[in-house]
Scaffold this motif. Sequence first.
Motif, short mmCIF file in Angstrom:
data_model
loop_
_atom_site.label_atom_id
_atom_site.label_comp_id
_atom_site.label_asym_id
_atom_site.label_seq_id
_atom_site.Cartn_x
_atom_site.Cartn_y
_atom_site.Cartn_z
N VAL A 106 -0.24 -2.24 -17.61
CA VAL A 106 -0.77 -3.38 -16.87
C VAL A 106 -0.20 -3.34 -15.45
CG1 VAL A 106 -0.96 -5.90 -16.79
CG2 VAL A 106 -0.82 -4.74 -19.01
N TRP A 107 -1.06 -3.57 -14.47
CA TRP A 107 -0.57 -3.65 -13.10
C TRP A 107 -1.43 -4.62 -12.30
CZ3 TRP A 107 -3.61 0.25 -14.91
CH2 TRP A 107 -4.71 0.63 -14.15
N VAL A 108 -0.89 -5.03 -11.17
CA VAL A 108 -1.58 -5.96 -10.28
C VAL A 108 -1.76 -5.29 -8.93
CG1 VAL A 108 -1.54 -8.25 -9.21
CG2 VAL A 108 -0.51 -7.91 -11.47
N GLN A 109 -2.97 -5.34 -8.42
CA GLN A 109 -3.26 -4.71 -7.13
C GLN A 109 -4.11 -5.67 -6.32
OE1 GLN A 109 -4.47 -0.68 -7.43
NE2 GLN A 109 -4.98 -0.46 -5.27
N GLN A 110 -3.53 -6.12 -5.20
CA GLN A 110 -4.23 -7.06 -4.34
C GLN A 110 -4.16 -6.52 -2.92
OE1 GLN A 110 -3.20 -9.71 -1.86
NE2 GLN A 110 -5.43 -9.96 -1.73
N GLY A 111 -5.30 -5.99 -2.45
CA GLY A 111 -5.30 -5.34 -1.15
C GLY A 111 -4.40 -4.11 -1.19
N SER A 112 -3.49 -4.04 -0.24
CA SER A 112 -2.57 -2.89 -0.16
C SER A 112 -1.30 -3.11 -0.98
CB SER A 112 -2.19 -2.63 1.30
OG SER A 112 -1.53 -3.78 1.86
N ILE A 113 -1.19 -4.28 -1.60
CA ILE A 113 0.01 -4.61 -2.37
C ILE A 113 -0.22 -4.26 -3.83
CG2 ILE A 113 1.66 -6.41 -2.97
CD1 ILE A 113 0.66 -7.99 -0.56
N SER A 151 1.81 -3.76 -7.72
CA SER A 151 3.02 -3.91 -8.53
C SER A 151 3.37 -2.59 -9.20
CB SER A 151 2.79 -4.97 -9.62
OG SER A 151 1.93 -4.46 -10.63
N GLU A 152 4.50 -2.56 -9.85
CA GLU A 152 4.79 -1.44 -10.73
C GLU A 152 3.84 -1.50 -11.93
OE1 GLU A 152 8.21 -1.95 -13.61
OE2 GLU A 152 8.82 -3.43 -12.09
N ILE A 153 3.81 -0.46 -12.72
CA ILE A 153 3.02 -0.46 -13.95
C ILE A 153 3.89 -1.01 -15.06
CG2 ILE A 153 1.78 0.94 -15.63
CD1 ILE A 153 1.07 2.86 -13.44
N PHE A 154 3.43 -2.09 -15.67
CA PHE A 154 4.19 -2.73 -16.73
C PHE A 154 3.75 -2.15 -18.08
CE2 PHE A 154 3.69 -5.91 -13.31
CZ PHE A 154 5.03 -6.06 -12.97
N GLN A 155 4.73 -1.81 -18.92
CA GLN A 155 4.47 -1.20 -20.21
C GLN A 155 4.48 -2.26 -21.31
OE1 GLN A 155 3.97 2.22 -20.23
NE2 GLN A 155 4.38 2.29 -18.03
N VAL A 157 -15.21 -1.33 -13.47
CA VAL A 157 -14.00 -0.51 -13.62
C VAL A 157 -14.37 0.97 -13.53
CG1 VAL A 157 -12.76 -2.20 -15.02
CG2 VAL A 157 -14.25 -0.54 -16.15
N ASP A 158 -15.55 1.27 -12.99
CA ASP A 158 -16.04 2.65 -12.96
C ASP A 158 -15.09 3.59 -12.22
OD1 ASP A 158 -18.21 1.89 -14.41
OD2 ASP A 158 -19.59 1.78 -12.70
N ASN A 159 -14.48 3.12 -11.15
CA ASN A 159 -13.64 4.00 -10.34
C ASN A 159 -12.16 3.67 -10.46
OD1 ASN A 159 -15.91 5.39 -9.19
ND2 ASN A 159 -16.27 3.58 -7.91
N VAL A 160 -11.80 2.92 -11.49
CA VAL A 160 -10.41 2.52 -11.65
C VAL A 160 -9.63 3.66 -12.31
CG1 VAL A 160 -8.84 0.94 -12.81
CG2 VAL A 160 -10.95 0.08 -11.80
N VAL A 161 -8.50 3.98 -11.69
CA VAL A 161 -7.58 4.98 -12.24
C VAL A 161 -6.19 4.39 -12.18
CG1 VAL A 161 -6.63 7.30 -12.02
CG2 VAL A 161 -9.03 6.88 -11.46
N ALA A 162 -5.46 4.54 -13.26
CA ALA A 162 -4.09 4.01 -13.28
C ALA A 162 -3.27 4.68 -12.18
CB ALA A 162 -3.44 4.24 -14.63
N PRO A 163 -2.58 3.91 -11.34
CA PRO A 163 -1.79 4.51 -10.25
C PRO A 163 -0.61 5.30 -10.79
CG PRO A 163 -1.40 2.14 -10.41
CD PRO A 163 -2.51 2.46 -11.37
#
Length: 669
Positions: A598-605, A607-611, A663-669
Amino acid sequence: MKRFDFKHMTPLRWVLIGLAVVGLAGLVYWLLLPTAKKIASSPMLNTLNNLVNKVIQVSPDDDYTTVDGTDQGSGNYTANPSWLVGDYGAESGVDYEGNAFVRDSAPTIPFEAKVRPYLHGVDYYFPEQTAKGVTLYKRFPEFALADVKIHSMGPWFSDASANAQFSRGITTITTLPNFRNGGPQDVKSLPANRKNTMLPDDVFWVLSGSLANSLGSADPRYEALMALANNHELIADENAYIELGRFAWQNQRYTNAIDGQFSRYLSLDIEISSPYTNYRLIVGWLYKGFCSAAAEAGFTIRPFTYYGPEQVVIEGLSDRMGGSGDPEYLSEQFDFLANTLDPTIQAIAQFGGVFANDTYLQGIWGNEPLLMRDGNGTPQTDGGGFVLYNELSQTTAYGQTIPLEAGEAQKCLRDLYEQSTRLYLMNHRIAGQYPAQSGMRRSGLEGTKTGSFTRYTNEGVDGITHNDRPVPAWQLELFNALNLFLTQHLWCWGVDFNHEPDALGANHADTWYYGAYGVAESITKAAHRHAAFTNIQASAFKWCWFNLAMVNHMQTDGDGYHQKALCHAKIRNVNGTVWLEVLLAFPASDNRSTLFQVWVQQGSIQSEIFQCELPSGRHYFYDCFLLPSSFSYEQVEGENVYLTYPDTMNVPRYHRGDYRQSVDNVVAP
């Protein structure tokens, strides 16, 4: 310039210099840390704990209040999985068959303002209660809920100390006839805000005849009242049924309460009378008469209703409109809260009541695999892409052998996924639109609440013949974790407990053959886990609706039970800090663990990836944690929350906290 002379150094000066050097080094190290680690390694957590340091004084009335109190996050606690387990006074003994009470206690879960979730969330091992006729609420520490109320139909015991549910998350107890026996535990003596009452058809059959006779045959309401009394026929006569509601208040107020205040919550269980086409007219008028008469006497009653015996059939209406649009159950023609002239809707709105659904679990399943699997543990298919479900004749729950019926594995999954969908639909309809945040209400429904009914036993419908089997612990806990997370009220239906209050472990097989009162402990465990974040759960939040659980009969690629997890979250605003509260489940994973990212992405900000890991399909994940201070509540929306996980075929699945977003172009960071 005078030369420094080490000979003049005293031991105290050396100590002070040493402390200064260590402090400076620590400051430099801290400044170089990422934001999340800065929070975790600084006094900020103590400050945040103080910000939310309000002990929730849980009132059984409608409004919760907060007062300054002792920090629930302090004390001699250690981190999960080593929370302290105490003895909270659970009773010892054996049941009528000689089975010893299972007394193993739940841990005391401290409130924690942590910056990432525990890997397995807030969870703990809790063995099932295998003694019959036994619910030990004191296996749990005392706890309270801040954002949801639980209304229980039992059990209710003759020993006052065993009736500890009010200090374990439960708000009210049902005034079942046998709980009003005049003994020392007579529920009539409880205050109104600790009681709920369900009035069935037969009560109104009797009362309508009495009222009709008192009015006389010349009264225009006489015909409708006598039709109900003699033929159990619902004739749409508004004046007759409003008067019958008022008459029922006068008749029942002292039947259910010594002080005549009745109960705070009322549910009208009109199921046998007909025709159903008049159901919501009749029920609404009865509520109006009953609650208005109580209000005139100075008392508050909250109507607690479901939206009719003919429910929105989720699976049957799950096809996407036009092939790619919303499922049919979201179409306007099935909007069960749209008609502002509906008397039931008007009554719930007028008296600040609860709109709830009453769909129960029909199919049950134990710890055995739900899906048929090959030697490598991979789900087997029929060659056409559809998975094969296991078939068993029995399972074990609460120490007993429980029979199973054909097709129950699939029905078990269907019921869980339908409930997740149904609870979304309840929030969608009461908001009148996509429910993006808490408190959204369509015009006229501002003071209403959402709710759900549950049963301790399965319901024998839809091809299932058994009607009284105890729902296994994992399934009952998950089902009600969904209810607690997604609604504001939960009514636990259990007429099997309707016997005179008796001792723990007494024989009441005449009212319920299985006597598996441990079912109440399973629901209490779900409530106890939910209460880990009572300190912040009165806060405003935004919803994360990652998917619609039931789509296209679960038969299109990506929509199968083996491909789609149940995923829910809330973005909470707590005194300017942003928290993420997460609930995840994947029953079809069976004995396989599933790692969610799980992660949060808002604009250029970002979060880390939460397990977040599910040890198996018989567990659900629940936790709540702080997001970095770079995120603001005003800016973060559901669509900014992402998650991914492998399905049972190891295909990666992606979701966003707004299912309408691609979510077609979503890739886990």
